[in-house]
Motif scaffolding. Structure first.
Motif, PDB file in Angstrom:
ATOM      1  N   UNK A   1      11.312  14.886  -0.326  1.00  0.00           N
ATOM      2  CA  UNK A   1      11.727  16.292  -0.461  1.00  0.00           C
ATOM      3  C   UNK A   1      11.600  17.034   0.865  1.00  0.00           C
ATOM      4  N   UNK A   2      10.582  16.706   1.642  1.00  0.00           N
ATOM      5  CA  UNK A   2      10.363  17.383   2.916  1.00  0.00           C
ATOM      6  C   UNK A   2      11.412  17.003   3.955  1.00  0.00           C
ATOM      7  N   UNK A   3      11.702  15.721   4.060  1.00  0.00           N
ATOM      8  CA  UNK A   3      12.584  15.252   5.130  1.00  0.00           C
ATOM      9  C   UNK A   3      14.022  14.990   4.684  1.00  0.00           C
ATOM     10  N   UNK A   4      14.256  15.059   3.385  1.00  0.00           N
ATOM     11  CA  UNK A   4      15.610  14.842   2.892  1.00  0.00           C
ATOM     12  C   UNK A   4      15.885  13.377   2.596  1.00  0.00           C
TER      13      UNK A   4
ATOM     14  N   UNK B   1       0.829  -1.205   0.000  1.00  0.00           N
ATOM     15  CA  UNK B   1       0.000   0.000   0.000  1.00  0.00           C
ATOM     16  C   UNK B   1       0.866   1.260   0.000  1.00  0.00           C
ATOM     17  N   UNK B   2       1.960   1.241   0.772  1.00  0.00           N
ATOM     18  CA  UNK B   2       2.886   2.374   0.785  1.00  0.00           C
ATOM     19  C   UNK B   2       3.543   2.566  -0.575  1.00  0.00           C
ATOM     20  N   UNK B   3       3.875   1.467  -1.225  1.00  0.00           N
ATOM     21  CA  UNK B   3       4.526   1.572  -2.534  1.00  0.00           C
ATOM     22  C   UNK B   3       3.592   2.230  -3.549  1.00  0.00           C
ATOM     23  N   UNK B   4       2.289   1.988  -3.399  1.00  0.00           N
ATOM     24  CA  UNK B   4       1.326   2.547  -4.349  1.00  0.00           C
ATOM     25  C   UNK B   4       1.278   4.069  -4.276  1.00  0.00           C
ATOM     26  N   UNK B   5       1.607   4.639  -3.118  1.00  0.00           N
ATOM     27  CA  UNK B   5       1.590   6.093  -2.970  1.00  0.00           C
ATOM     28  C   UNK B   5       2.914   6.725  -3.333  1.00  0.00           C
ATOM     29  N   UNK B   6       3.371   6.484  -4.538  1.00  0.00           N
ATOM     30  CA  UNK B   6       4.696   6.960  -4.943  1.00  0.00           C
ATOM     31  C   UNK B   6       4.805   8.485  -4.911  1.00  0.00           C
ATOM     32  N   UNK B   7       3.776   9.182  -5.359  1.00  0.00           N
ATOM     33  CA  UNK B   7       3.825  10.645  -5.361  1.00  0.00           C
ATOM     34  C   UNK B   7       4.007  11.190  -3.946  1.00  0.00           C
ATOM     35  N   UNK B   8       3.279  10.613  -3.003  1.00  0.00           N
ATOM     36  CA  UNK B   8       3.412  11.067  -1.619  1.00  0.00           C
ATOM     37  C   UNK B   8       4.786  10.737  -1.064  1.00  0.00           C
ATOM     38  N   UNK B   9       5.313   9.580  -1.418  1.00  0.00           N
ATOM     39  CA  UNK B   9       6.658   9.212  -0.954  1.00  0.00           C
ATOM     40  C   UNK B   9       7.699  10.205  -1.459  1.00  0.00           C
ATOM     41  N   UNK B  10       7.552  10.609  -2.711  1.00  0.00           N
ATOM     42  CA  UNK B  10       8.502  11.574  -3.263  1.00  0.00           C
ATOM     43  C   UNK B  10       8.364  12.940  -2.583  1.00  0.00           C
TER      44      UNK B  10
ATOM     45  N   UNK C   1      20.648  -8.491  14.005  1.00  0.00           N
ATOM     46  CA  UNK C   1      21.748  -7.616  13.585  1.00  0.00           C
ATOM     47  C   UNK C   1      21.359  -6.789  12.368  1.00  0.00           C
ATOM     48  N   UNK C   2      20.743  -7.444  11.387  1.00  0.00           N
ATOM     49  CA  UNK C   2      20.353  -6.752  10.155  1.00  0.00           C
ATOM     50  C   UNK C   2      19.283  -5.713  10.431  1.00  0.00           C
ATOM     51  N   UNK C   3      18.283  -6.045  11.247  1.00  0.00           N
ATOM     52  CA  UNK C   3      17.218  -5.087  11.559  1.00  0.00           C
ATOM     53  C   UNK C   3      17.801  -3.869  12.275  1.00  0.00           C
ATOM     54  N   UNK C   4      18.704  -4.108  13.229  1.00  0.00           N
ATOM     55  CA  UNK C   4      19.310  -2.996  13.974  1.00  0.00           C
ATOM     56  C   UNK C   4      20.195  -2.138  13.069  1.00  0.00           C
ATOM     57  N   UNK C   5      21.004  -2.790  12.243  1.00  0.00           N
ATOM     58  CA  UNK C   5      21.928  -2.075  11.363  1.00  0.00           C
ATOM     59  C   UNK C   5      21.170  -1.220  10.351  1.00  0.00           C
ATOM     60  N   UNK C   6      20.132  -1.791   9.761  1.00  0.00           N
ATOM     61  CA  UNK C   6      19.397  -1.049   8.736  1.00  0.00           C
ATOM     62  C   UNK C   6      18.573   0.084   9.353  1.00  0.00           C
ATOM     63  N   UNK C   7      18.127  -0.081  10.588  1.00  0.00           N
ATOM     64  CA  UNK C   7      17.407   1.006  11.252  1.00  0.00           C
ATOM     65  C   UNK C   7      18.316   2.218  11.428  1.00  0.00           C
ATOM     66  N   UNK C   8      19.574   1.974  11.718  1.00  0.00           N
ATOM     67  CA  UNK C   8      20.536   3.066  11.883  1.00  0.00           C
ATOM     68  C   UNK C   8      20.810   3.785  10.571  1.00  0.00           C
ATOM     69  N   UNK C   9      20.588   3.098   9.460  1.00  0.00           N
ATOM     70  CA  UNK C   9      20.870   3.680   8.149  1.00  0.00           C
ATOM     71  C   UNK C   9      19.604   3.986   7.358  1.00  0.00           C
ATOM     72  N   UNK C  10      18.457   4.043   8.046  1.00  0.00           N
ATOM     73  CA  UNK C  10      17.176   4.419   7.420  1.00  0.00           C
ATOM     74  C   UNK C  10      16.807   3.537   6.232  1.00  0.00           C
TER      75      UNK C  10
END
Length: 473
Positions: A303-306, A290-299, A409-418
């Protein structure tokens, strides 16, 4: 010419391929479609199988062209279209005729239709068909629900057209009325989870490690030789190593990141909630689509958050890839465990007595989630039909003990890198909560009692209607 005893209406991609599969396995077949041109087109392309096929343009002629007792397969869009086709067929049927809905129907509709048609003297089977257009043509996995007596009438045909695993047909009767379509729904829910987790590991390699598609494809190719071996891993490896014939670029890079869905994934999440059985990894995968479908909003949000710095440089690439492999395996196990727990609960709720070992067996070939893991799943339920969760089976407990640290480890590492891992993160949280002997739900019970006097159990007394002193203050 002798009339065929089987008919099929709905000559879309799946229907056409299933019709050819039936004819290819030695069964004569009457075919029908609401658009006459589609009937002509199908027959023109049937090649050597043309002699086994009889085309019809009108419903009355179609039904008259099938020998009694008739078996009519409907391969049409789920929902109101199925009801419309049934309404068009039934005035021309005779008692004892059998209708089969082979589309992706909501099992609740199948339960309703079964009762209605059986009350009218007709048979009805709801059969989930998995494997996509190739599976429909050369051998799908089929999951049937309805009367066992009616299933016996078409069992030979279904076994003949099904995919085979070591010679055994991937087709089975799984219980009354909606059992087959429910199992197909949960198959698709597990499929959502599996696909999303694969996409997440691809994202870590693409964005976190800066790897090119072909290199990532090689990793998936290697993984396919081990415990992760499956159809979805296999095709992911191929996709990532395929070039776009129009531009010469990697084809994955010209595909828009907006995923579609047709409903079965949502149904699996909804039914798990209605049954009160957690399927968090599957729900996270549905949310991610569902999030993927909102591509315009994601873009707009980007832009808002960098744009975050997602590059991982704290460890070696090969070490992270190994951890990703283990993380994906652990997540996959949890998604399967959740899916089978939901099937078990639905079987108990509806009195289906669905054989879970048999479900795993018929998923080993033909279907989209076929994988080497299904042998162990089938064995786990065969050895212990009362098994409450795959995570309690010795073979899977050993696998989880060996892999869950890398998932963490992967979940923690990727959370640190967004780097978002919604399904893998949900799988980890589920695992950690499920193995927590003392949870934090005591505070929930205290809150519920405080504002609603719902009562709670005490650790030192029997009963569930105890209350806290706050209501007296």
């Amino acid at each position: 010419m002798t009339k065929p005893s089987i008919g099929l209406t709905g000559l879309g991609v799946m229907g056409s391929n299933l019709a050819l599969n039936i004819a290819d396995n030695g069964f004569d077949l009457a075919v029908h479609n609401r658009t006459n041109a589609d009937v002509d087109r199908f027959l023109e392309k049937s090649g050597d199988l043309r002699a086994r096929l009889t085309g019809h343009y009108e419903i009355e002629d179609f039904i008259a062209g099938i020998a009694t007792p008739r078996t009519i397969i409907m391969m049409v869009k789920a929902g109101s279209v199925v009801d419309a086709v049934i309404a068009a067929l039934t005035p021309h049927l005779e008692k004892g005729d059998l209708l089969i809905d082979a589309g992706n129907s909501d099992f609740n509709d199948t339960v309703r239709r079964t009762k209605t048609l059986e009350d009218q003297g007709f048979g009805f089977l709801g059969i989930g068909v998995s494997g996509g257009e190739v599976g429909a043509r050369f051998g799908p996995s089929t999951m049937a629900g309805g009367s066992a007596e009616k299933y016996a009438l078409v069992e030979d045909m279904l076994n003949a057209i099904a995919a085979k695993h070591e010679g055994e047909p991937c087709a089975a009767w799984l219980g009354p009325d909606g059992a087959g379509h429910f199992v197909k729904t949960m198959h698709n829910g597990i499929e959502y989870g599996d696909m999303q987790m694969i996409a997440e590991t691809y994202g870590v390699m693409r964005n976190g490690l800066g790897m090119e598609p072909k290199a990532i494809g090689k990793v998936f190719e290697r993984w396919n030789e081990g415990a992760l071996g499956s159809y979805l891993i296999e095709i992911t490896a191929q996709i990532l190593q395929t070039e776009d014939p129009q531009t010469g670029a990697d084809i994955i890079d010209v595909i828009v990141d907006r995923a579609g869905q047709k409903g079965t994934g949502r149904w699996s999440a909804i039914e798990s909630q209605k049954l009160g059985v957690p399927a968090s990894a599957i729900e996270a995968a549905v949310t991610a689509r569902a999030l993927s479908a909102g591509k315009d909003q994601r873009e707009t949000m980007e832009r808002l958050y960098g744009t975050p710095d997602t590059v991982i440089s704290s460890a070696s690439m090969e070490a992270i890839i190994t951890q990703l492999e283990n993380a994906l395996l652990a997540g996959k196990i949890i998604a399967y465990a959740q899916g089978f727990s939901v099937i078990r609960a639905a079987s108990e709720e509806n009195g289906w007595n669905t054989p879970l070992a048999r479900v795993a067996e018929i998923w080993r070939a033909g279907c989209i989630i076929r994988s080497v893991m299904l042998n162990d799943i089938a064995s786990a339920f065969a050895n212990n039909p009362a098994l409450e969760s795959l995570l309690l089976a010795p073979a899977f407990a050993d696998k989880m003990k060996a892999t869950h640290a890398d998932l963490r480890t992967i979940v923690a590492l990727t959370a640190q890198h967004a780097l978002p891992l919604p399904a893998l993160s949900a799988a980890l949280s589920y695992f950690d909560y499920a193995r927590q002997g003392q949870s934090t739900a005591n505070i929930l019970q205290a809150q519920r009692d405080f504002f609603g006097a719902h009562g709670f159990e005490r650790t030192d007394e029997e009963g569930s209607d105890h209350h806290g002193p706050w209501a007296m203050g």
